[in-house]
Design an enzyme around this catalytic site. Structure first.
Site, mmCIF file in Angstrom:
data_model
loop_
_atom_site.group_PDB
_atom_site.id
_atom_site.type_symbol
_atom_site.label_atom_id
_atom_site.label_comp_id
_atom_site.label_asym_id
_atom_site.label_seq_id
_atom_site.Cartn_x
_atom_site.Cartn_y
_atom_site.Cartn_z
ATOM 1 N N SER A 51 0.586 -1.476 0.369
ATOM 2 C CA SER A 51 -0.152 -0.051 -0.119
ATOM 3 C C SER A 51 1.292 1.657 -0.387
ATOM 4 C CB SER A 51 -0.718 -0.081 0.788
ATOM 5 O OG SER A 51 -0.163 -0.371 2.662
ATOM 6 N N HIS A 92 -5.533 -4.502 -1.174
ATOM 7 C CA HIS A 92 -5.793 -3.319 -2.280
ATOM 8 C C HIS A 92 -5.418 -3.889 -3.928
ATOM 9 C CE1 HIS A 92 -4.726 0.637 0.066
ATOM 10 N NE2 HIS A 92 -4.658 -0.609 0.879
ATOM 11 N N LYS A 112 -12.062 -1.243 1.000
ATOM 12 C CA LYS A 112 -11.454 -0.580 -0.219
ATOM 13 C C LYS A 112 -12.507 -0.052 -1.488
ATOM 14 C CE LYS A 112 -7.694 -0.648 2.913
ATOM 15 N NZ LYS A 112 -6.943 -1.530 3.423
HETATM 16 C C1 LIG Z 1 -6.803 -2.377 4.621
HETATM 17 C C2 LIG Z 1 -5.936 -3.652 4.955
HETATM 18 C C3 LIG Z 1 -6.344 -4.723 5.914
HETATM 19 C C4 LIG Z 1 -7.764 -3.984 6.855
HETATM 20 O O1 LIG Z 1 -8.641 -4.458 6.270
HETATM 21 P P1 LIG Z 1 -10.273 -3.444 7.021
HETATM 22 O O2 LIG Z 1 -11.035 -4.556 6.239
HETATM 23 O O3 LIG Z 1 -10.427 -2.209 6.873
HETATM 24 O O4 LIG Z 1 -9.364 -3.953 8.027
HETATM 25 C C5 LIG Z 1 -5.544 -6.006 5.696
HETATM 26 N N1 LIG Z 1 -3.831 -5.761 5.141
HETATM 27 C C6 LIG Z 1 -4.080 -4.790 3.771
HETATM 28 C C7 LIG Z 1 -2.801 -5.447 3.184
HETATM 29 C C8 LIG Z 1 -4.620 -4.329 3.710
HETATM 30 O O5 LIG Z 1 -3.864 -2.940 3.038
#
Ligand SMILES: *Cc1c(COP(=O)(O)O)cnc(C)c1O
Length: 399
Positions: A187, A215, A247
């Protein structure tokens, strides 16, 4: 002598963060997360949300959520294993498995809950977990909850992973199980994990492969199906595909997809799934609608990529360092954290909302503004942002 308050550290540590400018200054959105949104009374162009496809405001998702409140209520009433599994939760899991072309899927409250709940069950005492050095914090915490031994390989370095696997083979007594875990898309830089190479090595060494595609979903692969589809990998080589609805799907919720064996194991063992309340019906319904939209309206993913190419090219042509991103995450790397913070503050004044990412989230000399593209933006919006970057980039002698 007056006794020191047992909570004195709360203020001390907070003040220390403030002194080092490491505290979060929370910006409040007044209204929805739309391309033009209101942040602290100012209308700004949203350039840093994870709402890649604009689905959090898609009429179909909103309607589905409202309808589910009317038919199923505001809350689920329980944890999933007791009385908190409604038909709507089951439907979501069926729809997701079909979308992912997997045998089965399981939905958790969040992606964090999926990683924290499942990873420690997949590997324990006598096992080894091998993790990319830049994996997400929720993976790191999942690994910390496990009693397995840990090893780290250099970021996206398949050769280094091979070295770790070969080392592991010499271990006495032999490890019972080996689990390799990687983010799908990283990310901070927007680079894609070499999942094909990782899966191949995993198969050669008899290791499980777990990818966190938070992502990548809604972004990579045919119809936004994610990284496993992107690399056309078989599910006997990538055993756990984990992801999130928070996301590109525009709602909230974590999930894993894979074999029916994986799902049966996961819901019986994951403590986050067993011991924490299930999604409100509106969440499950909106997630189903998000899958509908991805299946029926391919234009969102297409636009996301068109916008991404346009923006990256313009920023590169202007002379910005945009790193090695292969995805709609585009870092604008400026070096010192002070410059990144100034750039972000000036962009906000000019009407572009993009946050600085500084040490310790990235290396000290790699401070950046992280932009995330959104399919709901227009070309004019992009030009507006590019002009603002150009103006302020020159003003701060970045370009
Ligand atoms: C955002 C993210 C998470 C967490 O996801 P949520 O559903 O918001 O708890 C886990 N792993 C990665 C790589 C992320 O970017």
């Amino acid at each position: 002598m007056k006794m020191r308050s047992p909570t004195a550290f709360l203020r001390e540590e907070y003040e220390e963060l403030v002194r080092n400018e490491l505290d979060w200054k929370i910006r409040v959105l007044q209204g929805p997360s739309t391309p033009w949104c209101t942040v602290e009374g100012k209308k700004v162009l949203m350039f840093c949300s994870n709402n890649y496809l604009g689905l959090s405001n898609h009429p179909k998702l909103k309607e589905a959520a409202i309808k589910a409140v009317q038919t199923h209520g505001a809350g689920s009433g329980s944890v999933r294993p007791i009385a908190g599994t409604m038909d709507i939760h089951v439907e979501l899991e069926k729809r997701l498995a079909k979308f992912k072309r997997a045998e089965a899927s399981l939905v958790y409250q969040t992606g964090f809950a999926a990683n924290a709940g499942l990873i420690p069950q997949l590997a324990g005492k006598g096992d080894l977990i091998i993790s990319d050095e830049l994996n997400h914090g929720s993976i790191i915490d999942g690994v910390r909850l496990s009693h397995a031994e840990r090893a780290v390989y250099k970021h996206s370095d398949v050769e280094d992973l091979q070295r770790v696997l070969e080392e592991a083979e010499k271990h006495q007594p032999p490890y019972r199980r080996i689990l390799i875990i990687t983010d799908g898309v990283f990310s901070m830089d927007g680079d894609i994990a070499p999942l094909d190479g990782i899966a191949k090595l995993g198969a050669e060494h008899g290791a499980m492969v777990y990818v966190d595609d938070a992502h990548g979903e809604g972004v990579l692969g045919e119809g936004g199906r994610g990284i496993v589809t992107h690399f056309k990998l078989s599910r006997d080589k990538v055993h756990v595909e984990m992801g999130t609805f928070s996301k590109a799907f525009g709602v909230v919720g974590g999930h894993v997809s894979g074999s029916q064996d994986l799902i049966n194991f996961a819901y019986n063992k994951s403590r986050t799934w067993l011991l924490s309340g299930s999604h409100p019906p509106a969440v499950a319904a909106a997630c189903i609608a998000a899958i509908d939209v991805l299946e029926q309206e391919p234009q969102h993913v297409q636009r996301l990529w068109e916008h991404t190419r346009y923006f990256k090219k313009a920023m590169k042509d202007l002379g910005f360092d945009i790193g090695n991103s292969q995805t709609p995450i585009t870092p604008i790397i400026v070096g010192e954290s002070g410059v990144a913070k100034k750039l972000s503050a000036r962009l906000f004044e000019e009407g572009v909302f993009a946050l600085p990412i500084v040490y310790p989230m990235v290396a000290r000399d790699k401070a950046r503004i992280r932009t995330i593209m959104n399919a709901a933006l227009t070309r004019e919006d992009l030009d507006f942002a590019i002009n603002a970057f150009e103006k302020i980039g020159k003003e701060l002698h970045i370009i």
